[in-house]
Design a protein around this motif. Structure first.
Motif, PDB file in Angstrom:
ATOM      1  N   LYS A  53       1.416  -1.975  -6.511  1.00 31.64           N
ATOM      2  CA  LYS A  53       1.355  -1.629  -5.089  1.00 31.64           C
ATOM      3  C   LYS A  53       0.564  -0.333  -4.877  1.00 31.64           C
ATOM      4  O   LYS A  53      -0.246  -0.222  -3.959  1.00 31.64           O
ATOM      5  N   LYS A  54       0.801   0.647  -5.756  1.00 33.49           N
ATOM      6  CA  LYS A  54       0.062   1.909  -5.664  1.00 33.49           C
ATOM      7  C   LYS A  54      -1.423   1.688  -5.910  1.00 33.49           C
ATOM      8  O   LYS A  54      -2.275   2.255  -5.202  1.00 33.49           O
ATOM      9  N   ALA A  55      -1.744   0.859  -6.901  1.00 35.37           N
ATOM     10  CA  ALA A  55      -3.147   0.571  -7.211  1.00 35.37           C
ATOM     11  C   ALA A  55      -3.820  -0.136  -6.045  1.00 35.37           C
ATOM     12  O   ALA A  55      -4.992   0.125  -5.739  1.00 35.37           O
ATOM     13  N   ALA A  56      -3.086  -1.037  -5.376  1.00 37.11           N
ATOM     14  CA  ALA A  56      -3.638  -1.736  -4.212  1.00 37.11           C
ATOM     15  C   ALA A  56      -3.911  -0.750  -3.078  1.00 37.11           C
ATOM     16  O   ALA A  56      -4.937  -0.825  -2.393  1.00 37.11           O
TER      17      ALA A  56
ATOM     18  N   GLU B  26       0.625  -5.635  -0.219  1.00 35.80           N
ATOM     19  CA  GLU B  26       0.459  -6.152  -1.580  1.00 35.80           C
ATOM     20  C   GLU B  26       1.664  -7.045  -1.915  1.00 35.80           C
ATOM     21  O   GLU B  26       2.819  -6.590  -1.889  1.00 35.80           O
ATOM     22  N   PRO B  27       1.425  -8.331  -2.245  1.00 40.14           N
ATOM     23  CA  PRO B  27       2.541  -9.256  -2.483  1.00 40.14           C
ATOM     24  C   PRO B  27       3.367  -8.949  -3.734  1.00 40.14           C
ATOM     25  O   PRO B  27       4.528  -9.322  -3.818  1.00 40.14           O
ATOM     26  N   SER B  28       2.779  -8.263  -4.707  1.00 38.22           N
ATOM     27  CA  SER B  28       3.505  -7.972  -5.945  1.00 38.22           C
ATOM     28  C   SER B  28       4.653  -7.000  -5.673  1.00 38.22           C
ATOM     29  O   SER B  28       4.582  -6.139  -4.792  1.00 38.22           O
ATOM     30  N   THR B  29       5.725  -7.158  -6.432  1.00 31.33           N
ATOM     31  CA  THR B  29       6.876  -6.258  -6.307  1.00 31.33           C
ATOM     32  C   THR B  29       6.782  -5.074  -7.270  1.00 31.33           C
ATOM     33  O   THR B  29       7.616  -4.166  -7.211  1.00 31.33           O
TER      34      THR B  29
END
Length: 259
Positions: free
Chosen positions: A156-159, A148-151
């Motif tokens: 990230k957990k949702a991805a 997941e590219p988001s920091t």
């Protein structure tokens, strides 16, 4: 004298014979017995396939929840499990029950009347497949968090949860496909259109949950990128070659034991 049951003739047989017989041939044709045996074996085969599918997939879900609890994380929520059990588990299971008879069905030796439904390594097979599927689901969660590219940690957990949810849905369908035969599914000459319909049904509904904002919000998941989608599908599809290799090893082991 070696028969397990007594057979009476429905047309030419006497009333006494028919009353004490375990089986009565309505058409007095012994070929009917062969057809009945074939149908019975097909039904028994399909019952075993459905049982193996349902137990192994539910065992995988239990292992996933247990492992996530031990790690202090959430991989699948109760809403996810409810969806999987209502949508993904039901359609492929029903489709497996519609499977046609395998080509070698009447070449098999009669099974023992005392043989259980988990005989022949079926129980061990269910446990092993459940462990493998749980490993694939857990792996998809951590891969989803990693790519997941988001920091943002919550994103990230949702991805990761979304990928785990997607992988769970599809790995169970592909598990059903691999369960179609005890031999290699690539040698099968019949088609199960019901199972294909179950695959399409699962794919459409699961994609809807992920990509329709209202449903995604309801299930606590998020829209994922194409690379994450492909990774989830790749992990799910891998259950087929894994099971095919297991079938080959089992076949070679039986051949060596027979020798």
């Amino acid at each position: 004298k070696a028969a397990d049951i007594g057979i009476g003739m429905g047309i030419t047989g006497t009333d006494v014979t028919k009353s004490v017989a375990d089986m009565v041939l309505a058409d007095d044709n012994f070929a009917t017995i062969v057809n009945a045996v074939e149908e019975g074996r097909k039904i028994y085969d399909n019952v075993r396939k459905v049982t193996q599918f349902q137990i192994s997939t539910n065992f995988a879900e239990i292992l996933t929840i247990f492992a996530s609890s031990m790690m202090g994380i959430t991989i699948l929520t109760p809403a996810h499990l409810l969806w999987i059990n209502m949508v993904t588990d039901s359609a492929p299971g029903l489709a497996l029950g519609m499977e046609k008879a395998e080509g070698d069905l009447m070449k098999r030796k009669p099974r023992s009347a005392n043989e259980g439904i988990f005989a022949g390594g079926a129980g061990i097979n269910m446990v092993i497949n459940g462990i493998i599927m749980a490993a694939l689901i857990i792996a998809s969660y951590f891969i989803g968090k990693h790519i997941e590219p988001s920091t943002d940690i919550e994103i990230k957990k949702a991805a990761g949860m979304t990928m785990a949810f997607l992988t769970t849905n599809f790995v169970e369908v592909f598990r059903a496909i691999a369960t179609r035969s005890n031999n290699s599914i690539f040698t099968m000459k019949t088609r199960n259109w019901w199972l294909l319909g179950a695959l399409i049904w699962t794919a459409v509904l699961t994609m809807g949950v992920i990509y329709i904002p209202v449903l995604a919000s309801l299930f606590g998941i998020q829209t994922i990128h194409i690379n994450e989608l492909l990774v989830s599908l790749g992990l799910a599809v891998s259950i087929i070659p894994i099971m095919e290799i297991a079938k080959l090893i089992k076949k070679l082991f039986k051949k060596r034991k027979a020798e």
